[in-house]
Design a protein around this motif. Structure first.
Motif, PDB file in Angstrom:
ATOM      1  N   ALA A 122       0.709 -34.567  78.068  1.00 35.09           N
ATOM      2  CA  ALA A 122       2.034 -34.864  77.506  1.00 35.09           C
ATOM      3  C   ALA A 122       2.370 -36.345  77.584  1.00 35.09           C
ATOM      4  O   ALA A 122       2.966 -36.911  76.654  1.00 35.09           O
ATOM      5  N   GLY A 150       6.790 -27.653  69.517  1.00 36.51           N
ATOM      6  CA  GLY A 150       5.444 -27.690  70.085  1.00 36.51           C
ATOM      7  C   GLY A 150       4.656 -26.474  69.653  1.00 36.51           C
ATOM      8  O   GLY A 150       5.011 -25.337  69.990  1.00 36.51           O
ATOM      9  N   HIS A 184       6.377 -28.679  76.576  1.00 37.26           N
ATOM     10  CA  HIS A 184       5.937 -29.003  75.214  1.00 37.26           C
ATOM     11  C   HIS A 184       6.962 -29.835  74.449  1.00 37.26           C
ATOM     12  O   HIS A 184       6.656 -30.363  73.373  1.00 37.26           O
ATOM     13  N   ASP A 213       1.901 -31.811  68.860  1.00 35.71           N
ATOM     14  CA  ASP A 213       1.753 -30.616  69.688  1.00 35.71           C
ATOM     15  C   ASP A 213       0.766 -30.910  70.818  1.00 35.71           C
ATOM     16  O   ASP A 213      -0.153 -31.718  70.662  1.00 35.71           O
ATOM     17  N   ASP A 239       0.018 -21.979  77.510  1.00 36.33           N
ATOM     18  CA  ASP A 239       1.095 -22.973  77.482  1.00 36.33           C
ATOM     19  C   ASP A 239       0.966 -24.010  78.579  1.00 36.33           C
ATOM     20  O   ASP A 239       1.792 -24.928  78.661  1.00 36.33           O
ATOM     21  N   THR A 268      -2.922 -27.214  74.450  1.00 34.32           N
ATOM     22  CA  THR A 268      -3.080 -26.482  75.709  1.00 34.32           C
ATOM     23  C   THR A 268      -3.857 -25.183  75.551  1.00 34.32           C
ATOM     24  O   THR A 268      -4.205 -24.558  76.556  1.00 34.32           O
TER      25      THR A 268
END
Length: 601
Positions: A194, A227, A255, A176, A579, A179
């Protein structure tokens, strides 16, 4: 494996290692009763008995006895809860468990899984202490080092230690994106970025599985699809107040990027998270019940045909340590346990994590609510993995080899080196002569808070008060709020601000003596009030006292770089989009920040 008696109706062809796996699966599946198939679908906790014996029931965590699980319920997939005192005990226990399974009608071997057990976290819902295994920084610390080769080396060492004692499925990596700065689970991630997460996830999976899954592999159950980072207010969906995942930045697709790297690396299994997406194109139910996510996104868009196992406890209410713990049936709370089970199957999952109710699945089939053909689809996947991992061919482990492999000198040294390398030097002030505070000089007088005096005695003279000291060394935990129940408090959540009283004490200490503060950043603490007051600040992501002292006294150079931003204030955290990565305004320290002794930058 115990062979069936000569008069047994069992066709032993599935034990023929020379046949293709597909044929072995079909031969075995054709001989299984519905009850035996149902046993495959349940993946719950199991405990190790004293001195390597099989365990009785555990009333504290509601775990049935081993004989009940294997003989009574026909189950063959278990998550090992807790640890044995030694690798020898764990290996002996494993072999007794396989012998118990081998004596059942078809002798289907057990597949053992585990949460992470190579670091410093002790949370019965997420990770175990290292015990006899080599001890490494948390995944967030591996991300601070940022070296894919090192992560693959870690995975290979962990694979060797796991397989030596019979652990064949890793309930990790957790990829995950962190964020939401308040989220409790980010210490087990690779941070906020990421690209870095995808790179390290692929290396981690290669380390555990190899280039392809086989008899020497540990299968990875990569989580938490799609995610789990964007939690509303940073609360965790183990609990009802954390059930919603929110995407105010319309950043759902971002994600998925680490999972694409995991698919390319061949992750054998996937675990969806508890949370329910809010305000997206996907169904507003928990991901384990979510057909639009499991079938539409995972199976169809990404063509994933491996095992999908739900997170633990989606179906049944439980009691943990005497406290109620409702099922994490977010969005389908109104459904019965039976209806929730049907929803998970219809969504496209193969296994129910943390559940042990195969009789309910048998009833669903016999009542016509779901077809046996649908059951066979998942049963094939689950049996296929047992065959590919070589469990039917070599179900037992070599006990002497287990003791030689697990936690050996080479592996422990590698873990300790990684602990040292993961330290991140955030700030390093100067003394009256303009020289950097760190590294410290050997033999100076040190006042300690949260550091082992026995360990520090090898570096300086430990004194009893700051007034006597040349320097104070203080270890802190990132702040978190106390919650109502014992289990909730394993999940560090809430404000990232230190309490005012604690800050006052730290600032006063800094005024009395040059003070080096080391913070365990399981979450990104607000360090703004301490910058400029402390003589130096380091961050760790799981490291022992000796590793810290080696860094502070210059035996090792801190190599870590922040794997996430450190926010300047809670106002910035609350104003950020959960997010969207790197979304807190004017962070105190940015992703990638980290000083070195030799360069100062």
């Amino acid at each position: 494996m115990i062979d069936p008696p000569a008069t047994s109706p069992v066709d032993p062809a599935f034990r023929n290692a020379g046949l293709p796996v597909t044929k072995r699966v079909e031969n075995l599946l054709s001989q299984m009763t519905l009850e035996e198939k149902a046993g495959l679908f349940f993946h719950t906790m199991i405990t190790i008995g004293e001195d390597g014996e099989l365990a009785d029931a555990d009333p504290v965590f509601g775990i049935p006895s081993t004989s009940d699980l294997v003989e009574g319920r026909g189950m063959t997939h278990f998550n090992v809860f807790g640890a044995a005192a030694s690798a020898t005990q764990m290996a002996l226990w494993h072999n007794k468990l396989q012998e118990l399974a081998g004596a059942t009608r078809l002798g289907i071997p057990v597949t053992l899984s585990t949460d992470p057990r190579h670091s410093f976290t002790e949370n019965p819902g997420t990770a175990m202490l290292a015990g006899p295994f080599s001890q490494w920084p948390e995944p967030l610390g591996l991300a601070a080092i940022g070296d894919a080769d090192l992560v693959e080396r870690f995975g290979d060492i962990a694979r060797q230690e796991y397989t030596a004692v019979g652990l064949r499925v890793a309930l990790h990596p957790q990829i995950d994106l962190a964020t939401e700065p308040r989220w409790a689970r980010q210490v087990a991630t690779f941070g906020e970025d990421a690209e870095l997460t995808g790179k390290l996830a692929a290396a981690y999976i290669r380390g555990f599985q190899g280039e392809s899954l086989g008899p020497d592999s540990v299968a990875t159950m990569t989580k938490h699809f799609p995610g789990g980072g964007p939690q509303k207010d940073g609360e965790d969906p183990h609990f009802a107040y954390g059930r919603e995942q929110v995407y105010p930045g319309n950043n759902f697709e971002h994600h998925l990027l680490p999972f694409e790297a995991a698919f390319d690396a061949g992750s054998s299994q996937i675990m969806p998270y508890y949370g329910m997406p809010v305000g997206t194109e996907y169904d507003e139910v928990g991901f384990g019940f979510n057909k639009s996510v499991i079938t539409g996104l995972l199976r169809e868009r990404y063509t994933f045909d491996g095992v999908v196992c739900t997170d633990w406890g989606l179906l049944s209410d439980a009691v943990i340590a005497g406290e109620p713990f409702p099922a994490r049936a977010w969005g389908v709370e109104h459904l019965s346990t039976r209806e929730r089970m049907l929803a998970v199957l219809n969504a496209g999952a193969d296994q129910f994590g943390g559940e042990a109710i195969p009789e309910l699945l048998v009833d669903l089939v016999r009542s016509g609510k779901i077809s046996e053909e649908r059951i066979d689809v998942s049963a094939r996947r689950l049996l296929r993995e047992k065959f590919v991992l070589g469990l039917f061919d070599s179900p037992l482990v070599d006990v002497e080899r287990a003791e030689a492999i697990v936690g050996n000198t080479e592996f422990r040294a590698a873990g300790e080196a990684a602990q040292r390398a993961s330290f991140t030097l955030l700030a390093n002030g100067t003394d009256a002569a303009g020289a950097p505070i760190l590294p410290l000089s050997r033999g100076i007088k040190v006042y300690l808070q949260g550091v082992s005096a026995e360990a520090a005695a090898g570096y300086g003279k430990v004194v009893d008060s700051p007034e006597e000291a040349d320097v104070a060394i203080v270890r802190l935990q990132a702040p978190y709020e106390q919650r109502e129940t014992m289990f909730e408090n394993f999940f560090h959540a809430g404000s990232l601000d230190y309490p005012a009283e604690q800050l006052e004490g730290l600032v006063a200490l800094c005024g009395m003596v040059p003070t080096v503060i080391d913070v365990f950043l399981d979450r990104p603490a607000i360090l703004t009030p301490l910058v400029g007051e402390a003589a130096a600040i380091t961050a760790n992501f799981g490291a022992g006292s000796h590793a810290l002292l080696d860094v502070l006294f210059g035996v090792a150079d801190p190599r870590g770089r922040l794997p996430m931003d450190l926010p300047r204030s809670m106002d910035a955290v609350q104003a950020s989009l959960p997010d969207v990565p790197f979304d807190t305004a004017d962070p105190l320290f940015r992703f990638g920040h980290g000083l070195g002794f030799s360069t100062g930058s």
